[in-house]
Design a protein around this motif. Structure first.
Motif, short mmCIF file in Angstrom:
data_model
loop_
_atom_site.label_atom_id
_atom_site.label_comp_id
_atom_site.label_asym_id
_atom_site.label_seq_id
_atom_site.Cartn_x
_atom_site.Cartn_y
_atom_site.Cartn_z
N ARG A 22 2.38 1.76 -3.42
CA ARG A 22 1.35 2.22 -4.36
C ARG A 22 1.13 3.73 -4.20
O ARG A 22 1.10 4.49 -5.17
CB ARG A 22 0.05 1.46 -4.13
CG ARG A 22 -1.05 1.78 -5.15
CD ARG A 22 -2.40 1.20 -4.77
NE ARG A 22 -2.92 1.73 -3.51
CZ ARG A 22 -3.41 2.97 -3.35
NH1 ARG A 22 -3.44 3.81 -4.35
NH2 ARG A 22 -3.87 3.37 -2.17
N LYS A 23 1.00 4.16 -2.95
CA LYS A 23 0.78 5.59 -2.68
C LYS A 23 1.99 6.43 -3.09
O LYS A 23 1.83 7.50 -3.69
CB LYS A 23 0.49 5.81 -1.20
CG LYS A 23 -0.87 5.32 -0.76
CD LYS A 23 -1.08 5.54 0.72
CE LYS A 23 -2.45 5.05 1.18
NZ LYS A 23 -2.63 5.23 2.63
N LEU A 42 2.21 9.50 -5.83
CA LEU A 42 2.71 10.83 -5.50
C LEU A 42 3.89 11.21 -6.39
O LEU A 42 3.98 12.36 -6.86
CB LEU A 42 3.12 10.88 -4.02
CG LEU A 42 1.97 10.81 -3.00
CD1 LEU A 42 2.51 10.59 -1.60
CD2 LEU A 42 1.13 12.08 -3.07
N GLU A 51 0.83 -1.21 0.00
CA GLU A 51 0.00 0.00 0.00
C GLU A 51 0.87 1.26 0.00
O GLU A 51 0.59 2.22 -0.72
CB GLU A 51 -0.94 0.00 1.21
CG GLU A 51 -1.85 1.19 1.30
CD GLU A 51 -2.88 1.27 0.17
OE1 GLU A 51 -3.46 2.36 0.01
OE2 GLU A 51 -3.09 0.28 -0.55
N HIS A 52 1.93 1.23 0.80
CA HIS A 52 2.85 2.37 0.87
C HIS A 52 3.48 2.63 -0.50
O HIS A 52 3.53 3.77 -0.96
CB HIS A 52 3.93 2.10 1.91
CG HIS A 52 5.06 3.06 1.89
ND1 HIS A 52 4.94 4.38 2.25
CD2 HIS A 52 6.36 2.89 1.53
CE1 HIS A 52 6.12 4.98 2.11
NE2 HIS A 52 6.99 4.10 1.68
N ASP A 63 2.96 15.64 1.25
CA ASP A 63 2.21 14.38 1.25
C ASP A 63 3.14 13.17 1.30
O ASP A 63 2.85 12.18 1.97
CB ASP A 63 1.31 14.30 0.02
CG ASP A 63 0.19 15.34 0.03
OD1 ASP A 63 -0.06 15.95 1.09
OD2 ASP A 63 -0.42 15.56 -1.04
N LYS A 64 4.27 13.26 0.59
CA LYS A 64 5.24 12.15 0.59
C LYS A 64 5.82 11.95 1.99
O LYS A 64 5.93 10.82 2.47
CB LYS A 64 6.38 12.41 -0.40
CG LYS A 64 6.00 12.22 -1.84
CD LYS A 64 7.25 12.35 -2.71
CE LYS A 64 7.05 13.40 -3.75
NZ LYS A 64 8.22 13.63 -4.59
N GLU A 74 3.30 10.39 4.19
CA GLU A 74 3.11 8.99 3.85
C GLU A 74 4.23 8.13 4.44
O GLU A 74 3.99 7.05 4.95
CB GLU A 74 3.02 8.79 2.33
CG GLU A 74 2.99 7.35 1.88
CD GLU A 74 1.91 6.49 2.53
OE1 GLU A 74 2.16 5.28 2.72
OE2 GLU A 74 0.83 7.01 2.88
N TYR A 132 3.72 5.25 7.14
CA TYR A 132 4.24 3.90 6.88
C TYR A 132 4.96 3.35 8.11
O TYR A 132 4.68 2.24 8.56
CB TYR A 132 5.19 3.96 5.67
CG TYR A 132 5.99 2.71 5.41
CD1 TYR A 132 5.39 1.58 4.86
CD2 TYR A 132 7.35 2.66 5.68
CE1 TYR A 132 6.13 0.44 4.59
CE2 TYR A 132 8.09 1.53 5.41
CZ TYR A 132 7.47 0.42 4.87
OH TYR A 132 8.21 -0.71 4.61
#
Length: 151
Positions: free
Chosen positions: A63-64, A68, A60-61, A106-107, A110, A114
């Motif tokens: 993918r996000k 980004l 998931e991490h 945002d990065k 994230e 994580y």
């Protein structure tokens, strides 16, 4: 006879030193080429349930982060495609750079989320190890191979 013995000893010494040097170089390279997720799972010693959770969190991490990065790259391409555009305004420049800046925020969020998710699947001992891994990673620049700064 004495010269031959001295040369033989010197040759053996140089061969041993070359072997040691090769070992050190190859061993260091192997560590550098190890993916971070392998390093983390080995260092924390996850059990099977934790590994399954980790894989889900990690997928998931990634993918996000890919999304980004793709958005950031697209905005930078848009920005620099306007280098020769005489009608490109300061407001448009500010707008695009603000969007790029927001993606950077945002990065970072994230990445924090994580590691927070990883912490949630860790035991108390693993949480301490994870904190040490993160702290160590923040104190050095792996791209340049920098050691941690002095304390």
């Amino acid at each position: 006879m004495k010269k031959n013995l001295l040369l033989t000893i010197l040759l053996i010494f140089l061969m041993v030193m070359n072997g040691v040097l090769l070992y050190l170089v190859l061993n260091k390279t192997e560590r550098k080429n190890r993916p971070p997720k392998v390093f983390i799972t080995q260092q924390l010693g996850f059990n099977d349930n934790q590994l399954a959770d980790f894989r889900s969190i990690d997928e998931e991490h990634h993918r996000k982060m890919r999304a980004l990065e793709d958005n950031s790259r697209d905005l930078k391409e848009l920005l620099f495609s306007n280098l020769d555009n005489t009608n490109f305004t300061t407001n448009e420049l500010d707008s695009i750079t603000n969007l790029i800046g927001q993606l950077s925020i945002d990065k970072e969020q994230e990445v924090f989320n994580y590691f927070k998710a990883l912490e949630n699947i860790c035991t108390d001992k693993q949480k301490i190890k994870l904190k040490n891994i993160v702290t160590g990673a923040l104190r050095r620049n792996p791209q340049r191979g920098d050691p941690p700064p002095p304390r």
